[in-house]
Write a protein that holds these residues in place. Sequence first.
Motif, PDB file in Angstrom:
ATOM      1  N   ARG A  38       0.834  -1.210   0.000  1.00 48.98           N
ATOM      2  CA  ARG A  38       0.000   0.000   0.000  1.00 48.98           C
ATOM      3  C   ARG A  38       0.868   1.259   0.000  1.00 48.98           C
ATOM      4  NH1 ARG A  38      -2.828  -3.205   3.718  1.00 48.98           N
ATOM      5  NH2 ARG A  38      -4.761  -3.983   2.800  1.00 48.98           N
ATOM      6  N   GLU A  39       1.908   1.257   0.825  1.00 50.46           N
ATOM      7  CA  GLU A  39       2.813   2.413   0.898  1.00 50.46           C
ATOM      8  C   GLU A  39       3.503   2.638  -0.451  1.00 50.46           C
ATOM      9  OE1 GLU A  39       4.961   5.691   1.941  1.00 50.46           O
ATOM     10  OE2 GLU A  39       3.239   4.813   2.965  1.00 50.46           O
ATOM     11  N   ARG A  40       4.009   1.573  -1.056  1.00 54.46           N
ATOM     12  CA  ARG A  40       4.681   1.701  -2.350  1.00 54.46           C
ATOM     13  C   ARG A  40       3.727   2.206  -3.432  1.00 54.46           C
ATOM     14  NH1 ARG A  40       9.645  -0.744  -3.403  1.00 54.46           N
ATOM     15  NH2 ARG A  40      10.634  -1.360  -1.480  1.00 54.46           N
ATOM     16  N   SER A  41       2.461   1.827  -3.331  1.00 56.85           N
ATOM     17  CA  SER A  41       1.494   2.248  -4.349  1.00 56.85           C
ATOM     18  C   SER A  41       1.222   3.752  -4.287  1.00 56.85           C
ATOM     19  CB  SER A  41       0.178   1.475  -4.213  1.00 56.85           C
ATOM     20  OG  SER A  41      -0.563   1.898  -3.092  1.00 56.85           O
ATOM     21  N   ARG A  42       1.583   4.392  -3.191  1.00 59.54           N
ATOM     22  CA  ARG A  42       1.413   5.845  -3.091  1.00 59.54           C
ATOM     23  C   ARG A  42       2.518   6.600  -3.839  1.00 59.54           C
ATOM     24  NH1 ARG A  42      -1.069   4.167   1.521  1.00 59.54           N
ATOM     25  NH2 ARG A  42       0.235   4.397   3.331  1.00 59.54           N
ATOM     26  N   HIS A  43       3.675   5.946  -4.048  1.00 61.50           N
ATOM     27  CA  HIS A  43       4.835   6.617  -4.644  1.00 61.50           C
ATOM     28  C   HIS A  43       5.218   6.062  -6.016  1.00 61.50           C
ATOM     29  CE1 HIS A  43       5.332   8.420  -0.721  1.00 61.50           C
ATOM     30  NE2 HIS A  43       5.298   7.209  -0.192  1.00 61.50           N
ATOM     31  N   ASN A  44       4.785   4.853  -6.304  1.00 60.50           N
ATOM     32  CA  ASN A  44       5.144   4.187  -7.553  1.00 60.50           C
ATOM     33  C   ASN A  44       3.874   3.784  -8.295  1.00 60.50           C
ATOM     34  OD1 ASN A  44       7.975   4.082  -6.806  1.00 60.50           O
ATOM     35  ND2 ASN A  44       7.423   2.440  -5.408  1.00 60.50           N
ATOM     36  N   VAL A  45       4.028   3.487  -9.581  1.00 65.42           N
ATOM     37  CA  VAL A  45       2.922   2.940 -10.353  1.00 65.42           C
ATOM     38  C   VAL A  45       3.010   1.423 -10.222  1.00 65.42           C
ATOM     39  CG1 VAL A  45       1.838   2.741 -12.621  1.00 65.42           C
ATOM     40  CG2 VAL A  45       3.021   4.871 -11.977  1.00 65.42           C
TER      41      VAL A  45
END
Length: 173
Positions: A38-45
Amino acid sequence: MSRLRIEKVDGGDATVHDWQYVHNLVIPTHHRSLDEVRERSRHNVLEVAYLDGTVIGCTTVRPPTSGTPTSGTPTSGTPTGEAPTSEAPAATVIARVLPDHRGQGFGGELYERGLAQARELGAEVIETVVLASNTDGLRFARQRGFVEIDEYLLPGETIPWFDLRLQPDETTR
């Protein structure tokens, strides 16, 4: 026309779980929790690929950065302990396909989609990162013109990672 249905990971449980499943199966030494995804999905596609309703792969596109460690690695195996840097905006494109679905063109389709997304985000340099034990992934990257720029171990791990960069004359692949 593509046979794949691609969905962006938006924090919803289904896509987060499916992306995590593929990632953790392809990269068994570096599992991600649902919260990390979830955290990565805020910064990456982050995207998940489905074939006839079955998850078959996922992608990560890390947006371009300039003058920062290539491929976003926190540390590297360089003698100074600093990751190599790139002057031009560099994005990282990672395509993962489950073993039973490899060799059918899905990886190429996911890679091309990720490459287009990276370009739309302003990337001038394209990189990827592959776990050394993922021989299919390394072969895939090399066949598309990527060359190794770094090899390193993350703290507590025993299998090295390779950072690879797409050669300038290969950027249209």
